[in-house]
Design a protein around this motif. Structure first.
Motif, PDB file in Angstrom:
ATOM      1  N   CYS A  98      -3.007   2.373  -4.122  1.00 40.07           N
ATOM      2  CA  CYS A  98      -2.661   3.768  -3.807  1.00 40.07           C
ATOM      3  C   CYS A  98      -3.889   4.511  -3.300  1.00 40.07           C
ATOM      4  O   CYS A  98      -4.965   4.411  -3.881  1.00 40.07           O
ATOM      5  CB  CYS A  98      -2.165   4.483  -5.064  1.00 40.07           C
TER       6      CYS A  98
ATOM      7  N   ILE B 279      -0.446  -1.168  -7.976  1.00 41.23           N
ATOM      8  CA  ILE B 279      -0.126  -0.802  -6.593  1.00 41.23           C
ATOM      9  C   ILE B 279      -1.353  -0.159  -5.951  1.00 41.23           C
ATOM     10  O   ILE B 279      -2.002   0.699  -6.558  1.00 41.23           O
ATOM     11  CB  ILE B 279       1.069   0.171  -6.549  1.00 41.23           C
TER      12      ILE B 279
ATOM     13  N   GLU C   2       0.835  -1.206   0.000  1.00 43.14           N
ATOM     14  CA  GLU C   2       0.000   0.000   0.000  1.00 43.14           C
ATOM     15  C   GLU C   2       0.870   1.255   0.000  1.00 43.14           C
ATOM     16  O   GLU C   2       1.840   1.359   0.747  1.00 43.14           O
ATOM     17  CB  GLU C   2      -0.896   0.038   1.236  1.00 43.14           C
TER      18      GLU C   2
ATOM     19  N   ALA D  76       8.049   3.451  -5.426  1.00 44.05           N
ATOM     20  CA  ALA D  76       7.017   2.423  -5.330  1.00 44.05           C
ATOM     21  C   ALA D  76       7.483   1.121  -5.966  1.00 44.05           C
ATOM     22  O   ALA D  76       7.234   0.022  -5.430  1.00 44.05           O
ATOM     23  CB  ALA D  76       5.731   2.907  -5.985  1.00 44.05           C
ATOM     24  N   GLU D  77       8.179   1.223  -7.088  1.00 39.48           N
ATOM     25  CA  GLU D  77       8.719   0.021  -7.741  1.00 39.48           C
ATOM     26  C   GLU D  77       9.758  -0.657  -6.860  1.00 39.48           C
ATOM     27  O   GLU D  77       9.811  -1.884  -6.755  1.00 39.48           O
ATOM     28  CB  GLU D  77       9.316   0.394  -9.100  1.00 39.48           C
TER      29      GLU D  77
ATOM     30  N   ALA E 105       7.907  -2.416  -4.040  1.00 38.20           N
ATOM     31  CA  ALA E 105       7.225  -3.616  -4.525  1.00 38.20           C
ATOM     32  C   ALA E 105       8.190  -4.787  -4.690  1.00 38.20           C
ATOM     33  O   ALA E 105       7.807  -5.950  -4.549  1.00 38.20           O
ATOM     34  CB  ALA E 105       6.531  -3.311  -5.850  1.00 38.20           C
TER      35      ALA E 105
ATOM     36  N   MET F 293       1.003   4.583 -10.741  1.00 40.83           N
ATOM     37  CA  MET F 293       1.177   3.527  -9.740  1.00 40.83           C
ATOM     38  C   MET F 293      -0.041   2.603  -9.693  1.00 40.83           C
ATOM     39  O   MET F 293       0.097   1.381  -9.564  1.00 40.83           O
ATOM     40  CB  MET F 293       1.444   4.144  -8.365  1.00 40.83           C
TER      41      MET F 293
END
Length: 285
Positions: free
Chosen positions: A83, A81, A2, A41-42, A45, A76
């Motif tokens: 978000c 993802i 998250e 974010a990548e 993850a 994202m």
């Protein structure tokens, strides 16, 4: 995984909200440009669960157009993802008062620009972000305790898994009743340590003050009845679906009696199996 983006007006409580989110397991990154959010974010993850809950604080300090943040969020989400965005705001007077108290400078003020003018410009700049938010929280008149309760209510998995969270809050009636209180108890009937010279400048967290407050039969009787009432009420509030309950205990100034009683009640509630936060609003006033 998250990603929660915290945005909003300067002085609306973003830093406090971030610290409360950190307490419930979020990894916090402050002032990250929108394009870097996608890269970060990548990275998260690919971390195999190390960064499952991340909160990114974003505001006008980046100097970017609001559309960049909106584009990053959509990018994202497209990547799968989860978000969400929390937007904090408050009325002008509340924010101006906060800047006066902290003696900080609004990031858009200075050079002849007043805080009120800076806020007008900031509201316009961030309006597209506000329109895109999943949660909008107006913190006008909020105490730190109220903001904490709202953050727990919105984002704490613990409050859902472990049941209702109780915030026991001491306060002084001369400073006003807390607006966030669900239950308010007045302990001004108890003898006041303020009039004992050696206790006057101590607080209800000090042994001498606690011993004094609890040396009277009316205090013992009150605590017994209060514990009986809580043992009856707490399960009912929990069954009703309440996730955060604010129990406010007030005396005259919020330094002695209310603090001692709130501390004792917090211990009782914790021993009863409920997650507890103990807050003393006026202890330093």
């Amino acid at each position: 995984m998250e990603i929660l983006v915290i945005s909003g007006l300067s002085g609306s409580g973003k830093s406090k909200a971030a610290s409360f989110l950190e307490d419930i397991g979020y990894y916090i990154v402050d002032n990250l440009p929108a394009e870097m959010m996608v890269v970060f974010a990548e990275f998260c993850a690919a971390s195999k669960g190390r960064y499952d809950r991340v909160a990114l604080v974003y505001d006008v300090r980046t100097g970017e157009p609001a559309q960049k943040l909106i584009d990053a969020l959509e990018q994202m989400k497209t990547a799968g993802i989860h978000c969400r965005m929390l937007f904090l705001e408050a009325d002008n007077q509340s924010i101006i008062n906060r800047y006066k108290e902290t003696r900080r400078t609004h990031p858009l003020a200075g050079g002849g620009v007043s805080v009120a003018q800076a806020l007008q410009k900031e509201r316009a700049l961030l309006q597209p972000v506000r329109d895109h938010a999943d949660f909008v929280l107006n913190t006008s008149g909020f105490s730190a305790s109220k903001l904490h309760s709202e953050i727990l209510n919105l984002f704490s998995d613990a409050s859902l898994e472990d049941g209702m969270h109780v915030n026991v809050l001491s306060f002084g009636f001369k400073n006003g009743i807390p607006v966030e209180a669900d239950l308010v108890m007045d302990v001004r009937f108890m003898p006041n340590p303020y009039y004992i010279e050696e206790l006057k400048h101590k607080t209800g967290l000090d042994d001498g003050v606690r011993d004094y407050v609890f040396s009277f039969s009316q205090t013992s009787d009150f605590m017994r009845r209060m514990e009986e009432m809580l043992s009856f009420l707490l399960p009912l509030y929990s069954e009703e679906g309440k996730t955060v309950l604010v129990l406010a205990i007030g005396c005259t100034g919020g330094h002695h009696r209310s603090v001692a009683v709130a501390h004792a009640l917090a211990e009782y509630i914790q021993n009863a199996g409920y997650p507890v936060t103990e807050t003393h609003r006026d202890i330093t006033r």
